[in-house]
Design a protein around this motif. Structure first.
Motif, short mmCIF file in Angstrom:
data_model
loop_
_atom_site.label_atom_id
_atom_site.label_comp_id
_atom_site.label_asym_id
_atom_site.label_seq_id
_atom_site.Cartn_x
_atom_site.Cartn_y
_atom_site.Cartn_z
N LYS A 58 -5.55 -1.17 -3.40
CA LYS A 58 -4.87 -0.63 -2.21
C LYS A 58 -5.71 -0.87 -0.96
O LYS A 58 -5.21 -1.26 0.10
N THR A 78 0.83 -1.22 0.00
CA THR A 78 0.00 0.00 0.00
C THR A 78 0.86 1.26 0.00
O THR A 78 0.33 2.36 -0.14
N MET A 79 2.16 1.12 0.16
CA MET A 79 3.05 2.29 0.22
C MET A 79 3.88 2.36 -1.05
O MET A 79 4.65 1.44 -1.35
N THR A 80 3.73 3.44 -1.81
CA THR A 80 4.30 3.54 -3.16
C THR A 80 5.80 3.27 -3.19
O THR A 80 6.27 2.44 -3.98
N ARG A 81 6.53 3.97 -2.34
CA ARG A 81 8.00 3.85 -2.36
C ARG A 81 8.45 2.42 -2.09
O ARG A 81 9.32 1.88 -2.76
N ARG A 127 3.11 5.82 8.55
CA ARG A 127 3.50 5.89 7.15
C ARG A 127 4.98 5.59 6.99
O ARG A 127 5.42 4.97 6.03
N ARG A 153 6.55 -0.32 -2.39
CA ARG A 153 6.04 -1.24 -3.41
C ARG A 153 6.98 -1.25 -4.61
O ARG A 153 7.24 -2.29 -5.21
N GLN A 154 7.52 -0.09 -4.96
CA GLN A 154 8.44 -0.02 -6.10
C GLN A 154 9.67 -0.88 -5.87
O GLN A 154 10.23 -1.44 -6.80
N SER A 161 4.55 -0.09 -10.48
CA SER A 161 4.60 0.85 -9.37
C SER A 161 3.25 1.49 -9.07
O SER A 161 3.12 2.22 -8.11
N THR A 162 2.25 1.23 -9.91
CA THR A 162 0.95 1.83 -9.62
C THR A 162 -0.01 0.75 -9.15
O THR A 162 0.13 -0.42 -9.49
N ILE A 163 -0.96 1.17 -8.37
CA ILE A 163 -1.95 0.23 -7.85
C ILE A 163 -3.27 0.98 -7.77
O ILE A 163 -3.30 2.16 -7.43
#
Lengths: 117, 520
Positions: free
Chosen positions: A44, A23-26, B171, A28-29, A37-39
């Motif tokens: 999510k 769920t966290m972009t950085r 986060r 997940r990449q 890299s997109t979801i």
């Protein structure tokens, strides 16, 4: 048999952590090897729900194995370890995390089954 | 909100720094305290392997025979049974008064086979290291409790303000960005702090509960007064153990071993922890049998009180307590972790080490930030830098030297246990001087290297001076010794790796013409 419950909780926490990382972009990449890299927001949300469910589920095996008193102390300790493992792997060997997820998914399911036999 | 966060940031910085070095010592010695009996065993290699199985009745009988012979006039005997790692050997304690009316007491470990005291070199062992965690050393107990309690209070404030100022605490849960200078230090500080946050909050708050009567005495004083009599009344009121006054007539005590066998059915599911005999040899002598209280954080145990003359049951208290007492006991139980099985004990230890890392990274960040800002005086920076080096790298050295002194000091010298501690603190002073006199980056490298060498030397010293070594431990299946020596080796290697990494980093910085010692 109590050690199996610890393994079950640990594995479930790893699975929960994996879904949380998705769920966290950085993060997940780093763990997605195909550059994805997109979801979508729906996926999510599903990942977040799965992460939360696994987090809650992870308390049950150690609670059943050691009682809720000692079990909850164990759970916090295992949560500590899992966060550290995932944070360090993200930076130094992110490719391992997916394998860790699949391995612990299988091990965790087996261990949970054995815990509650 | 931003203004509030900024203020809390200032509070967090200064509460963390003021007693940070003391807190580092408290966390380090406290973490080692989770393996206090294992360290005791390593530091007294003359002791035999702890019994894995034993006859409860025979052990009690052995202890009673010894106490009847050595302390017949004592007013209290306590027999501790070797049920787990918290009490690995049969131990007896007695207390009474000498001819002049002064209180005397002693504690001895006994061999289950011969009933004679187990002899081993005099040492403070892991118990002393653990006690220094809150009693410090070279000062009265009350003063030490005030100081450590103050440090714990500042720690709690630092934790709470840290939570407030950390935006995106969830986060950034897994965020760690290495090789980015100050950012990396902050990420590491946040990572170790947040991942172990439940432990840090629990350990700090429960540590304060331990000394709550020192810090909040007025409620106690209002009801019981300030004198020793009041203190005794308070202890009597909260204790479930009822003390029957002596009759001052001698009487023969029952054989406690046989007594245990006859009444075992009453507590057959729970191992016995100890037998507390009051006024042995008196007509009103009583024996209070306590079940194992290290099976949960609650610490409570069932108690049966019998007449030690005719075996009549006098009272029985179950482990259930009032909610107030349970709350108090569970906090202390969580802090001490006596209930923890081996794997959980390792988690406790790791969390304590993360606490050390949290404090260390915080202090290094403070120093680095002010060095780069250039606003702090040179003397102030040098002082902080010296204390940081001597604490973060120097404290492990002095603990390693404490262990080495145990192996190197002759076993027959007077005050041997005291000298082990003196050597530890002398070493720390040497580390402090070294950090003050050497250039900063070399001080870090040399002290970490020294720590590595000291810890790697410990198994060699064991091999050289005692029969205890890794090979012997494997042969005898002595997993305690094997575990302790393995930890020494791993710790030594880790410190050498850190020293090497620092050396390489400073070589790189020097090659690129960076300011000497700009980054640790």
């Amino acid at each position: 048999m109590n050690e199996i419950t610890v393994l079950a909780s640990f594995s479930t926490l790893i699975v929960s952590g994996y879904f949380m990382l998705l769920t966290m972009t950085r993060h997940r990449q780093k763990i997605q090897s195909n550059g994805f890299s997109t979801i979508t927001p729906t996926k999510k949300r599903y990942c977040r729900v799965l992460a939360s469910l696994c987090l809650l589920l992870s308390v049950l095996p150690v609670g059943a194995g050691y009682g809720w008193g000692i079990g909850s102390v164990y759970w916090f300790g295992l949560l500590n370890i899992v966060i550290l493992i995932l944070a360090l792997l993200l930076n130094y060997a992110a490719f391992i995390i997916r394998w860790l997820f699949f391995t612990n998914l299988l091990v965790g399911l087996a261990a949970i089954e054995l815990s509650f036999q | 909100m931003a203004y509030f966060r900024k203020n809390m940031s200032g509070v967090h910085t200064w509460t963390g720094l003021v007693l940070g070095w003391l807190l580092l010592w408290m966390f380090l010695s406290g973490s080692l305290g989770y393996f206090d009996t294992e360290i005791d065993r390593w530091m007294q290699p003359e002791l035999p392997l702890p019994p894995s199985h034993y006859d409860e009745a025979q052990a009690v009988r052995t202890a009673q025979v010894y106490l009847s012979r050595e302390a017949p006039e004592a007013s209290r005997w306590v027999i501790f049974l070797p049920i787990d790692r918290n009490e690995p050997y049969l131990r007896v304690f007695w207390a009474g008064k000498d001819e002049k009316g002064h209180s005397v007491s002693d504690s001895v470990r006994l061999s289950l086979d011969t009933g004679e005291p187990l002899s081993a070199r005099e040492t403070g062992g892991g118990q002393l290291l653990y006690k220094m965690h809150w009693r410090l050393h070279y000062m009265p107990r009350v003063l030490a409790e005030f100081i450590t309690g103050s440090a714990a209070m500042l720690m709690l404030i630092a934790l709470i303000t840290g939570i407030i100022i950390h935006k995106g605490i969830f986060r950034d849960l897994f965020t760690f960005r290495p090789k980015k200078g100050r950012r990396s230090w902050l990420d590491l500080h946040n990572l170790v702090a947040v991942s172990s946050l439940p432990f840090q909050l629990m350990i700090t708050y429960s540590g304060l509960v331990f000394v709550m009567f020192t810090y909040m005495p007025l409620i106690f004083v209002a009801f019981y007064g300030m004198d020793d009599q009041g203190r005794r009344e308070f202890i009597a009121d909260i204790s479930t153990t009822e003390i029957v006054a002596p009759a001052n007539q001698s009487a023969t005590m029952i054989d406690l071993g046989s007594f245990i066998t006859q009444h075992k059915a009453q507590w057959s599911e729970t191992p016995l922890r100890n037998l507390d005999i009051r006024f042995p040899g008196d007509a009103n002598a009583s024996v209070t049998v306590k079940s194992n209280n290290a099976v949960s954080p609650l610490r409570a145990s069932d108690e049966w009180m019998f007449s030690a003359v005719n075996g009549e049951l006098l009272s029985h208290h179950t482990a259930n307590q009032t909610s107030v007492q349970s709350s108090h006991d569970v906090l202390l139980g969580l802090h001490e972790g006596l209930f923890a099985p081996l794997a959980l004990r390792w988690l406790y230890f790791l969390s304590g080490v993360l606490g050390c890392l949290m404090i260390a990274t915080g202090m290094i960040m403070w120093e680095n930030k002010r060095r780069q800002q250039g606003k702090t005086s040179a003397f102030g920076l040098k002082l902080i830098s010296t204390l940081n080096i001597a604490s973060i790298a120097g404290m492990p050295i002095c603990i390693g030297v404490y262990f080495a002194a145990n192996r190197l000091l002759p076993t027959t010298i007077a005050a041997r246990a005291d000298w082990e501690v003196h050597i530890m603190f002398i070493t720390w002073l040497v580390c402090l001087l070294h950090a003050a006199l050497r250039p900063r980056r070399w001080a870090w490298i040399e002290q970490f290297k020294s720590a590595g060498i000291v810890f790697l030397t410990l198994p060699v010293l064991g091999f050289w001076t005692t029969r205890l070594n890794v090979l012997h431990a494997i042969e005898q299946e002595d997993w305690t010794i094997l575990g302790v020596e393995s930890v020494f080796i791993i710790t030594g290697i880790l410190f050498l790796i850190i020293a090497f990494m620092l050396y390489k980093r400073f070589q790189v910085n020097t090659a690129h013409g960076a300011i000497r010692g700009a980054k640790v």
